[in-house]
Motif scaffolding. Structure first.
Motif, PDB file in Angstrom:
ATOM      1  N   ASN A  37       0.838  -1.197   0.000  1.00  0.00           N
ATOM      2  CA  ASN A  37       0.000   0.000   0.000  1.00  0.00           C
ATOM      3  C   ASN A  37       0.877   1.253   0.000  1.00  0.00           C
ATOM      4  O   ASN A  37       1.843   1.343   0.755  1.00  0.00           O
ATOM      5  N   SER A  42      -1.915   2.500  -7.636  1.00  0.00           N
ATOM      6  CA  SER A  42      -3.064   3.230  -8.182  1.00  0.00           C
ATOM      7  C   SER A  42      -2.612   4.337  -9.127  1.00  0.00           C
ATOM      8  O   SER A  42      -3.256   4.593 -10.155  1.00  0.00           O
ATOM      9  N   GLU A  71     -10.791   2.046  -7.531  1.00  0.00           N
ATOM     10  CA  GLU A  71     -11.045   1.225  -6.342  1.00  0.00           C
ATOM     11  C   GLU A  71     -12.361   1.611  -5.678  1.00  0.00           C
ATOM     12  O   GLU A  71     -13.095   0.756  -5.182  1.00  0.00           O
ATOM     13  N   ARG A  72     -12.677   2.877  -5.652  1.00  0.00           N
ATOM     14  CA  ARG A  72     -13.942   3.339  -5.058  1.00  0.00           C
ATOM     15  C   ARG A  72     -14.730   4.112  -6.116  1.00  0.00           C
ATOM     16  O   ARG A  72     -14.299   5.148  -6.590  1.00  0.00           O
ATOM     17  N   GLN A 126     -20.059  -0.359  -6.936  1.00  0.00           N
ATOM     18  CA  GLN A 126     -18.874  -0.896  -7.608  1.00  0.00           C
ATOM     19  C   GLN A 126     -19.268  -1.720  -8.830  1.00  0.00           C
ATOM     20  O   GLN A 126     -18.571  -1.724  -9.843  1.00  0.00           O
ATOM     21  N   ASP A 144      -8.693  -1.300 -10.710  1.00  0.00           N
ATOM     22  CA  ASP A 144      -7.974  -1.041  -9.456  1.00  0.00           C
ATOM     23  C   ASP A 144      -8.744  -1.711  -8.318  1.00  0.00           C
ATOM     24  O   ASP A 144      -9.809  -1.242  -7.925  1.00  0.00           O
ATOM     25  N   GLU A 145      -8.217  -2.810  -7.809  1.00  0.00           N
ATOM     26  CA  GLU A 145      -8.861  -3.585  -6.747  1.00  0.00           C
ATOM     27  C   GLU A 145     -10.311  -3.921  -7.116  1.00  0.00           C
ATOM     28  O   GLU A 145     -11.246  -3.571  -6.379  1.00  0.00           O
ATOM     29  N   GLU A 148     -12.887  -5.450  -4.551  1.00  0.00           N
ATOM     30  CA  GLU A 148     -13.168  -4.749  -3.299  1.00  0.00           C
ATOM     31  C   GLU A 148     -14.634  -4.326  -3.217  1.00  0.00           C
ATOM     32  O   GLU A 148     -15.147  -3.646  -4.101  1.00  0.00           O
ATOM     33  N   SER A 175      -4.967  -4.565 -10.378  1.00  0.00           N
ATOM     34  CA  SER A 175      -4.288  -4.670  -9.086  1.00  0.00           C
ATOM     35  C   SER A 175      -5.247  -5.307  -8.090  1.00  0.00           C
ATOM     36  O   SER A 175      -6.460  -5.255  -8.264  1.00  0.00           O
ATOM     37  N   ASP A 176      -4.683  -5.903  -7.039  1.00  0.00           N
ATOM     38  CA  ASP A 176      -5.527  -6.630  -6.080  1.00  0.00           C
ATOM     39  C   ASP A 176      -4.714  -6.973  -4.847  1.00  0.00           C
ATOM     40  O   ASP A 176      -3.592  -7.443  -4.955  1.00  0.00           O
TER      41      ASP A 176
END
Length: 243
Positions: A37, A42, A71-72, A126, A144-145, A148, A175-176
């Motif tokens: 992290n 990202s 991611e969000r 998501q 990106d993730e 999630e 990514s993950d």
């Protein structure tokens, strides 16, 4: 698609997040981005997707259209689910209503068609983000993730979706931190550390065995997360009623 000498920093006097990155994404292939992290994963994904522009260097031969899933998902927008998907499809030049409806159904969004984005749960929002990236049939899909916040059923769809994009000639960058990318055989790895990106060899198919375990329902997500953290692939999470 190539990143040639790409460097990036936030602000003219900010520290360098990435420096002199030289990597290539294979046409019709999959890249898994690894790193702790804060390492710059990202940022790298946003540069690849065209969300950010390099501070120096160049990104060449980026496939189009680009499907980008952050991611969000930014749900604070004045749209309903179908209104948003239609507007995003229009930005890519054409509205394929059949494609919109197909992804709405496949991702379990049918009951939310008229719901405003701000009223959705994180996981449902998501799914909307994933749908908008897939509707234009992306030549480059950047995730990106992507697992999630998704429920178990939706998480199970992601490897198959990646495979479909690649089979259609598209390229996927993902990514993950959940360990889910173990189910993407043949993927090239990029490891981000100390502002640099190291490219690894493609992942190979492995012979696997499937072991089913039963845990209290309240412990299911925590147990699945622990297994993934240990490097195991969680194939499915089912309730007793689904067994």
């Amino acid at each position: 698609m190539r990143l040639d000498g790409v460097s990036y920093r936030y602000g003219r006097r900010g520290p360098w997040v990435l420096r002199e990155v030289d990597v290539e994404i294979p046409a019709g292939g999959t890249v898994v981005v690894l790193g702790r992290n804060g390492a710059g994963k990202s940022t790298l994904l946003q540069l690849a997707a065209g969300v950010l522009r390099p501070s120096s260097g160049a990104i060449k031969e980026r496939p189009t259209p680009v499907g980008w899933v952050p991611e969000r998902f930014p749900a604070d927008q004045p749209f309903t689910v179908v209104g948003y998907l239609t507007a995003m499809a229009r930005l890519h030049g054409a509205v394929d209503q059949n494609a919109i409806e197909a992804w709405v159904d496949r991702l379990g969004l049918a009951s939310y068609r008229g719901t405003r984005l701000g009223e959705l749960s994180k996981g449902t929002a998501q799914k909307v983000g994933l749908a908008q990236a897939l509707i234009p049939k992306p030549g480059l899909l950047v995730l990106d993730e992507p697992w999630e916040g998704l429920d178990a059923a939706a998480r199970e769809l992601v490897p198959g979706i990646v495979a479909e994009v690649v089979a259609a000639g598209g390229t996927v960058l993902v990514s993950d931190h959940r360990g889910e990318t173990g189910r993407l055989p043949g993927a090239v790895t990029w490891t981000v550390a100390d502002g640099t990106v190291a490219q690894g060899e493609p992942r190979q198919e492995r012979e696997i065995a499937i072991i089913e375990i039963a845990v209290p329902a309240d412990d299911a997500e925590e147990t699945a997360a622990a297994l993934r953290a240990d490097g195991h692939d969680v194939v499915a999470v089912r309730t007793k009623a689904e067994v």
